[in-house]
Design a protein around this motif. Structure first.
Motif, PDB file in Angstrom:
ATOM      1  N   ARG A 138       0.819  -1.209   0.000  1.00 48.15           N
ATOM      2  CA  ARG A 138       0.000   0.000   0.000  1.00 48.15           C
ATOM      3  C   ARG A 138       0.856   1.264   0.000  1.00 48.15           C
ATOM      4  NH1 ARG A 138      -3.043  -0.883   5.622  1.00 48.15           N
ATOM      5  NH2 ARG A 138      -2.756  -3.028   4.926  1.00 48.15           N
ATOM      6  N   THR A 140       2.340   4.488   1.441  1.00 46.81           N
ATOM      7  CA  THR A 140       2.611   4.892   2.818  1.00 46.81           C
ATOM      8  C   THR A 140       2.542   6.400   3.024  1.00 46.81           C
ATOM      9  OG1 THR A 140       4.988   4.908   2.352  1.00 46.81           O
ATOM     10  CG2 THR A 140       4.056   2.874   3.248  1.00 46.81           C
ATOM     11  N   LEU A 143      -0.475   7.851   4.943  1.00 48.02           N
ATOM     12  CA  LEU A 143      -0.824   7.181   6.190  1.00 48.02           C
ATOM     13  C   LEU A 143      -0.626   8.093   7.400  1.00 48.02           C
ATOM     14  CD1 LEU A 143       0.681   3.586   5.740  1.00 48.02           C
ATOM     15  CD2 LEU A 143      -1.718   4.268   5.561  1.00 48.02           C
ATOM     16  N   GLY A 147      -2.849   4.794  10.781  1.00 45.35           N
ATOM     17  CA  GLY A 147      -2.713   3.969   9.587  1.00 45.35           C
ATOM     18  C   GLY A 147      -1.413   3.190   9.568  1.00 45.35           C
ATOM     19  N   LYS A 150      -1.745   0.263  12.040  1.00 38.77           N
ATOM     20  CA  LYS A 150      -2.567  -0.810  11.468  1.00 38.77           C
ATOM     21  C   LYS A 150      -1.792  -1.579  10.396  1.00 38.77           C
ATOM     22  CE  LYS A 150      -6.862   0.149  10.715  1.00 38.77           C
ATOM     23  NZ  LYS A 150      -8.121   0.693  10.128  1.00 38.77           N
ATOM     24  N   ALA A 151      -1.084  -0.851   9.541  1.00 40.76           N
ATOM     25  CA  ALA A 151      -0.323  -1.492   8.467  1.00 40.76           C
ATOM     26  C   ALA A 151       0.786  -2.375   9.023  1.00 40.76           C
ATOM     27  CB  ALA A 151       0.267  -0.426   7.545  1.00 40.76           C
ATOM     28  N   LYS A 195      -4.602  -6.070  -6.022  1.00 36.89           N
ATOM     29  CA  LYS A 195      -5.062  -4.801  -5.449  1.00 36.89           C
ATOM     30  C   LYS A 195      -4.587  -3.613  -6.277  1.00 36.89           C
ATOM     31  CE  LYS A 195      -5.292  -6.393  -0.637  1.00 36.89           C
ATOM     32  NZ  LYS A 195      -4.594  -7.672  -0.765  1.00 36.89           N
ATOM     33  N   SER A 266      -7.803  -3.648   9.243  1.00 35.98           N
ATOM     34  CA  SER A 266      -8.142  -3.598   7.824  1.00 35.98           C
ATOM     35  C   SER A 266      -9.073  -2.420   7.536  1.00 35.98           C
ATOM     36  CB  SER A 266      -8.728  -4.931   7.364  1.00 35.98           C
ATOM     37  OG  SER A 266      -8.567  -5.082   5.978  1.00 35.98           O
ATOM     38  N   ALA A 269      -7.624   1.246   2.122  1.00 33.88           N
ATOM     39  CA  ALA A 269      -6.185   1.485   1.944  1.00 33.88           C
ATOM     40  C   ALA A 269      -5.955   1.978   0.519  1.00 33.88           C
ATOM     41  CB  ALA A 269      -5.391   0.209   2.214  1.00 33.88           C
ATOM     42  N   TYR A 271      -3.661   1.941  -2.852  1.00 36.09           N
ATOM     43  CA  TYR A 271      -2.691   1.143  -3.601  1.00 36.09           C
ATOM     44  C   TYR A 271      -2.426   1.822  -4.942  1.00 36.09           C
ATOM     45  CZ  TYR A 271      -3.625  -2.536  -0.203  1.00 36.09           C
ATOM     46  OH  TYR A 271      -3.750  -3.246   0.966  1.00 36.09           O
ATOM     47  N   LYS A 275      -7.943   3.997  -4.237  1.00 35.79           N
ATOM     48  CA  LYS A 275      -8.501   3.584  -2.956  1.00 35.79           C
ATOM     49  C   LYS A 275      -9.156   2.212  -3.095  1.00 35.79           C
ATOM     50  CE  LYS A 275     -10.445   6.712  -0.456  1.00 35.79           C
ATOM     51  NZ  LYS A 275     -11.403   7.715   0.096  1.00 35.79           N
ATOM     52  N   SER A 280     -13.437  -4.685   7.043  1.00 39.29           N
ATOM     53  CA  SER A 280     -12.846  -4.294   8.327  1.00 39.29           C
ATOM     54  C   SER A 280     -13.290  -5.289   9.398  1.00 39.29           C
ATOM     55  CB  SER A 280     -13.254  -2.875   8.711  1.00 39.29           C
ATOM     56  OG  SER A 280     -14.661  -2.768   8.789  1.00 39.29           O
TER      57      SER A 280
END
Length: 326
Positions: A138, A140, A143, A147, A150-151, A195, A266, A269, A271, A275, A280
């Protein structure tokens, strides 16, 4: 069942289990001092191959076929060469150890995440992003501290399952060439992840293959993670996640850890600038913080220690039943 029992108690299983334990210890020690990427060249090759054969002007069906052909033309010659080369090897255990070393992933994730958590506590988000970026697909840059936390947690969980438990499982059951095959497929999956929009069809074949191959070992890992919730409404956690047990994805791992840490995991995110909305888990809980990175590492490492304990018990059982003790 009798065939499986013969495999688990064979002399080869004893040797494989001991080799796996020794190499994990070796990689864990080496990982404390240097960053290891033994398959970095293969990952680079996958990226360049996709640039050549993945044409965005092609139809989705053509991209699907191109992705499948890319897997075959890459893996088949390489595996045949390795299989034939083994006939010229005098010391089999050394050759098998080399293949397993290549297949196993890095064991410095806990150290990396600890450094990221320290940066987040010091409000140094930029340094935290720089440390974690090489391990994430993803984006960064956008973030926040939440974030990043979580990542980090999701990255360590999924990579531990894929690069240790799954690789170790296929090595023990099918041998070093199978373990390396899984790792190569995993590297293709990372390089052609669906993704990312341009790989949505090209990477579909390897995505399905990896999902199927990691289903059984990841379910084993999920049960070990669930043991970490003993004394913490374990039965309730099982009721909440059991519907995901037979799904062909890693949602069950994320859900168990989210419930155990009482945090939300989750969700949305970014990529490659796009989006992506993912499921989640534990929606009613709070968002993860820097301290939760450390707590998650402890939970994940506890499950990994249980996995290594199972491997040790397997080695002992094989030793006792195969005639080594005579």
């Amino acid at each position: 069942m009798e065939h499986l029992s013969n495999i688990l108690t064979s002399p080869n299983m004893y040797s494989a289990a001991v080799t796996l334990l020794l190499l994990i210890a070796l990689k864990a020690i080496v990982g404390q001092f240097i960053t290891q990427h033994p398959l970095a060249f293969f990952s680079f090759y996958c990226q360049r191959l996709a640039d050549k054969v993945n044409k965005t002007s092609s139809s989705p069906r053509q991209q699907n076929i191109s992705g499948l052909i890319a897997i075959l033309v890459t893996l088949v010659p390489l595996l045949v060469i390795l299989w034939l080369f083994e006939a010229f090897i005098e010391v089999y255990w050394l050759w098998h150890a080399l293949l397993l070393y290549l297949a196993l992933g890095s064991f410095g994730l806990s150290k990396t995440n600890k450094l990221v958590a320290r940066d987040l506590v010091a409000n140094n988000n930029y340094q935290a992003k720089q440390k974690i970026a090489p391990f994430l697909l993803r984006d960064t840059e956008p973030l926040s501290a939440l974030g990043i936390s979580k990542a980090c947690i999701e990255m360590q969980l999924l990579r531990s399952s894929q690069l240790l438990v799954c690789v170790g499982f296929y090595y023990l059951v099918f041998g070093p060439l199978a373990a390396l095959t899984f790792r190569l497929l995993l590297e293709m999956h990372y390089a052609w992840n669906i993704k990312i929009a341009r790989f949505a069809h090209f990477g579909a074949a390897v995505n399905h293959i990896v999902k199927l191959l990691q289903w059984l070992p990841s379910r084993l890992f999920s049960l070990l993670l669930l043991l970490g919730t003993v004394g913490q409404n374990t039965l309730l956690s099982w009721r909440l996640i059991r519907g995901k047990f037979f799904q062909t994805d890693n949602n069950i791992l994320l859900h168990i850890l989210a419930l155990g840490l009482e945090i939300k995991l989750s969700g949305v995110a970014m990529y490659n600038g796009s989006k992506v909305r993912k499921i989640s888990f534990n929606d009613q809980a709070r968002q993860p913080q820097a301290t939760d990175i450390i707590h998650a590492s402890k939970r994940i490492n506890f499950a990994l220690y249980l996995f290594l304990l199972l491997v040790m018990l397997l080695a002992i059982m094989s030793y006792a039943t195969s005639g080594y003790s005579k």
